[in-house]
Design an enzyme around this catalytic site. Structure first.
Site, PDB file in Angstrom:
ATOM      1  N   ASP A   1     -13.750  -7.199  -9.681  1.00  7.90           N
ATOM      2  CA  ASP A   1     -13.903  -8.194  -8.615  1.00  7.90           C
ATOM      3  C   ASP A   1     -15.176  -8.995  -8.889  1.00  7.90           C
ATOM      4  O   ASP A   1     -16.261  -8.407  -8.997  1.00  7.90           O
ATOM      5  CB  ASP A   1     -13.990  -7.484  -7.261  1.00  7.90           C
ATOM      6  CG  ASP A   1     -13.936  -8.453  -6.094  1.00  7.90           C
ATOM      7  OD1 ASP A   1     -13.025  -8.306  -5.261  1.00  7.90           O
ATOM      8  OD2 ASP A   1     -14.799  -9.351  -6.020  1.00  7.90           O
TER       9      ASP A   1
ATOM     10  N   LYS B   1       0.827  -1.198   0.000  1.00  3.27           N
ATOM     11  CA  LYS B   1       0.000   0.000   0.000  1.00  3.27           C
ATOM     12  C   LYS B   1       0.866   1.255   0.000  1.00  3.27           C
ATOM     13  O   LYS B   1       1.899   1.305   0.679  1.00  3.27           O
ATOM     14  CB  LYS B   1      -0.915   0.007   1.234  1.00  3.27           C
ATOM     15  CG  LYS B   1      -1.908  -1.130   1.245  1.00  3.27           C
ATOM     16  CD  LYS B   1      -2.886  -1.034   0.092  1.00  3.27           C
ATOM     17  CE  LYS B   1      -3.894  -2.171   0.098  1.00  3.27           C
ATOM     18  NZ  LYS B   1      -4.832  -2.095  -1.018  1.00  3.27           N
TER      19      LYS B   1
ATOM     20  N   GLU C   1      -1.685   0.939  -8.782  1.00  2.94           N
ATOM     21  CA  GLU C   1      -3.121   0.633  -8.668  1.00  2.94           C
ATOM     22  C   GLU C   1      -3.877   1.780  -8.003  1.00  2.94           C
ATOM     23  O   GLU C   1      -3.419   2.341  -7.006  1.00  2.94           O
ATOM     24  CB  GLU C   1      -3.270  -0.655  -7.860  1.00  2.94           C
ATOM     25  CG  GLU C   1      -4.704  -1.135  -7.668  1.00  2.94           C
ATOM     26  CD  GLU C   1      -4.735  -2.547  -7.085  1.00  2.94           C
ATOM     27  OE1 GLU C   1      -3.854  -3.366  -7.436  1.00  2.94           O
ATOM     28  OE2 GLU C   1      -5.614  -2.838  -6.267  1.00  2.94           O
TER      29      GLU C   1
ATOM     30  N   ASP D   1      -0.273   0.160  -4.526  1.00  5.75           N
ATOM     31  CA  ASP D   1      -1.721   0.421  -4.538  1.00  5.75           C
ATOM     32  C   ASP D   1      -2.003   1.616  -3.638  1.00  5.75           C
ATOM     33  O   ASP D   1      -1.796   1.543  -2.422  1.00  5.75           O
ATOM     34  CB  ASP D   1      -2.451  -0.831  -4.019  1.00  5.75           C
ATOM     35  CG  ASP D   1      -3.966  -0.683  -4.055  1.00  5.75           C
ATOM     36  OD1 ASP D   1      -4.458   0.406  -4.426  1.00  5.75           O
ATOM     37  OD2 ASP D   1      -4.656  -1.658  -3.707  1.00  5.75           O
TER      38      ASP D   1
ATOM     39  N   GLU E   1      -4.642 -12.431  -7.167  1.00  6.62           N
ATOM     40  CA  GLU E   1      -4.456 -11.607  -5.964  1.00  6.62           C
ATOM     41  C   GLU E   1      -4.743 -12.468  -4.741  1.00  6.62           C
ATOM     42  O   GLU E   1      -5.847 -13.012  -4.599  1.00  6.62           O
ATOM     43  CB  GLU E   1      -5.385 -10.385  -5.982  1.00  6.62           C
ATOM     44  CG  GLU E   1      -5.272  -9.608  -4.678  1.00  6.62           C
ATOM     45  CD  GLU E   1      -5.819  -8.194  -4.740  1.00  6.62           C
ATOM     46  OE1 GLU E   1      -6.700  -7.914  -5.584  1.00  6.62           O
ATOM     47  OE2 GLU E   1      -5.347  -7.368  -3.928  1.00  6.62           O
TER      48      GLU E   1
ATOM     49  N   HIS F   1      -9.450  -8.435  -9.176  1.00  5.31           N
ATOM     50  CA  HIS F   1      -9.341  -8.119  -7.753  1.00  5.31           C
ATOM     51  C   HIS F   1      -9.988  -9.251  -6.965  1.00  5.31           C
ATOM     52  O   HIS F   1     -11.048  -9.746  -7.347  1.00  5.31           O
ATOM     53  CB  HIS F   1     -10.090  -6.809  -7.500  1.00  5.31           C
ATOM     54  CG  HIS F   1     -10.136  -6.367  -6.072  1.00  5.31           C
ATOM     55  ND1 HIS F   1     -11.225  -6.583  -5.256  1.00  5.31           N
ATOM     56  CD2 HIS F   1      -9.219  -5.702  -5.321  1.00  5.31           C
ATOM     57  CE1 HIS F   1     -10.987  -6.055  -4.062  1.00  5.31           C
ATOM     58  NE2 HIS F   1      -9.780  -5.517  -4.064  1.00  5.31           N
TER      59      HIS F   1
ATOM     60  N   GLU G   1     -11.620  -2.298  -9.185  1.00  6.19           N
ATOM     61  CA  GLU G   1     -12.390  -2.952  -8.127  1.00  6.19           C
ATOM     62  C   GLU G   1     -13.635  -2.164  -7.732  1.00  6.19           C
ATOM     63  O   GLU G   1     -14.546  -2.720  -7.126  1.00  6.19           O
ATOM     64  CB  GLU G   1     -11.490  -3.202  -6.904  1.00  6.19           C
ATOM     65  CG  GLU G   1     -11.056  -1.940  -6.197  1.00  6.19           C
ATOM     66  CD  GLU G   1      -9.970  -2.205  -5.156  1.00  6.19           C
ATOM     67  OE1 GLU G   1      -8.818  -2.439  -5.549  1.00  6.19           O
ATOM     68  OE2 GLU G   1     -10.274  -2.187  -3.971  1.00  6.19           O
TER      69      GLU G   1
HETATM   70 CA    CA Z   1      -6.734  -2.433  -4.452  1.00  4.80          CA
END
Ligand code: CA
Length: 377
Positions: free
Chosen positions: A269, A166, A220, A194, A329, A296, A246
């Site tokens: 997703d 992240k 991302e 991300d 993922e 995702h 997502e």
């Molecule tokens: Ca994400």
């Protein structure tokens, strides 16, 4: 065969160690499972992405539309639910609810035909898939660099060859973190970042420019997902491939992103975009627009199993010998529902996950574990 009843299971577990993305705080894990039971005893499982309580209310509201119907009429049910609930929202919670029901219907179809879903959808390109570890959230109350370094070292020790951390916590801190992680994992491990839309276009451009030499596979959700123009700008303003998807829902939401040339990699997703039925349509869109699909995945073992059936049918990108961009993922944050609710947990070995070969999703839900984690209705 008729749908006899539809049940929801709201799984809940407080986190010992809360964590943050750039835009959300996580103090508890909650996910909603959908169980569809048929009059002949067949059962299907699905899952909804997003707020479990809201999803539960909408799934319950949708249930009367399906009860008494043939569960194999999956396309008919998708359209009926969408038509019936369109005015409640064409993205977000309404589509999350349809997604969970759709996955459960596909699971039933698999059990009815005694085939994995991938077989019903045209056949599997692969029996296993490389996984990337998702983690690197900001652990609340801990030193960021120390906890991130320990976590990433754990991914390396577990054998992952790709991972995502992240960012979105401030330019200088992010660059420090990225440099430290690349130093730990060396040049041979794939690294993704991300931001959970924690930047604006200018800041994301600067981060992309300054982080690119750390060899980042993708950047991302750099900016807010509603700002399609910003995504298009970022693809040319900085050198890292841009990924998102997502929070874009249904074929229409994904098509808007693809038509606007927003991303190099699209990440729908299954449990949020409209289920496996909608994902199959989206794969056609990806083919038409030449955009790589790296779905995702976030949730329990049910969402993971649905993700694996989809990964089985992802066409190789590009469609050439020896090419395979499929990448699963695999969330590594604390989550007792990922492994704990399946009688045969789905896990990786050196970063590789075998795709279940049994009927439907290829899983059995552990009723005792489910009861342990389920909040009373
Ligand atoms: Ca994400």
């Amino acid at each position: 065969m008729q749908i006899a009843s539809i049940h929801t299971h709201l799984l809940s577990q407080p986190l010992d160690q809360p964590f943050d993305s750039a835009t959300m705080s996580f103090t508890i894990r909650q996910h909603l499972l959908v169980e569809i039971r048929c009059d002949n005893g067949l059962i299907g499982w699905g899952e909804c992405l997003g707020h479990a309580g809201i999803n539960q209310a909408i799934v319950n509201a949708m249930a009367p539309t399906l009860v008494g119907k043939n569960p194999l009429d999956i396309e008919l049910h998708w359209l009926a639910l969408y038509n019936q609930f369109r005015d409640q929202g064409q993205r977000g919670a309404t589509i999350n609810a349809i997604s969970g029901l759709d996955v459960a219907l596909w699971d039933i179809a698999g059990h009815f035909h005694q085939q994995p879903i991938s077989q019903l959808m045209g056949g599997a390109y692969r029996t296993h898939v490389q996984a990337y570890a998702t983690g690197g959230f900001r652990a609340v109350g801990k030193d960021r660099l120390t906890s991130l370094s320990d976590e990433v070292q754990g991914f390396m020790n577990a054998g992952f060859k790709a991972m995502k951390i992240k960012v979105g916590f401030g330019l200088e801190d992010d660059l420090r973190d990225i440099a430290a992680v690349r130093d730990i994992i060396g040049p041979g491990t794939r690294l993704m970042i991300d931001a959970n839309h924690g930047y604006d276009t200018l800041a994301a451009t600067e981060l992309g420019k300054r982080a690119a030499h750390y060899d980042i596979d993708w950047f991302e959700e750099p900016v807010t997902p509603e700002a399609l123009n910003s995504y298009k700008t970022l693809r040319t303003a900085q050198p890292i491939p841009v990924a998102a998807g997502e929070t874009w829902h249904t074929r229409w939401g994904i098509a808007a992103a693809l038509q606007n040339e927003c991303v190099d990699i699209i990440q729908p997703d299954i449990c949020g975009v409209g289920g496996l039925s909608e994902m199959r349509k989206i794969l056609t869109l990806c083919d038409i627009y030449g955009t790589r699909c790296v779905p995702h995945v976030w949730g329990t073992g049910v969402a993971l199993a649905a993700g694996l059936q989809l990964h089985a049918i992802l066409p190789p990108s590009p469609p050439s010998f020896g090419s395979d961009a499929a990448l699963l993922e695999f969330d590594q944050t604390p989550n007792p529902f990922r492994l704990g609710i399946l009688t045969t947990p789905i896990d990786h070995k050196n970063g590789i996950v075998d795709i279940p070969q049994g009927p439907g999703l290829g899983i059995d839900v552990d009723r005792d574990a489910l009861a342990h984690f389920t909040l009373p209705a």
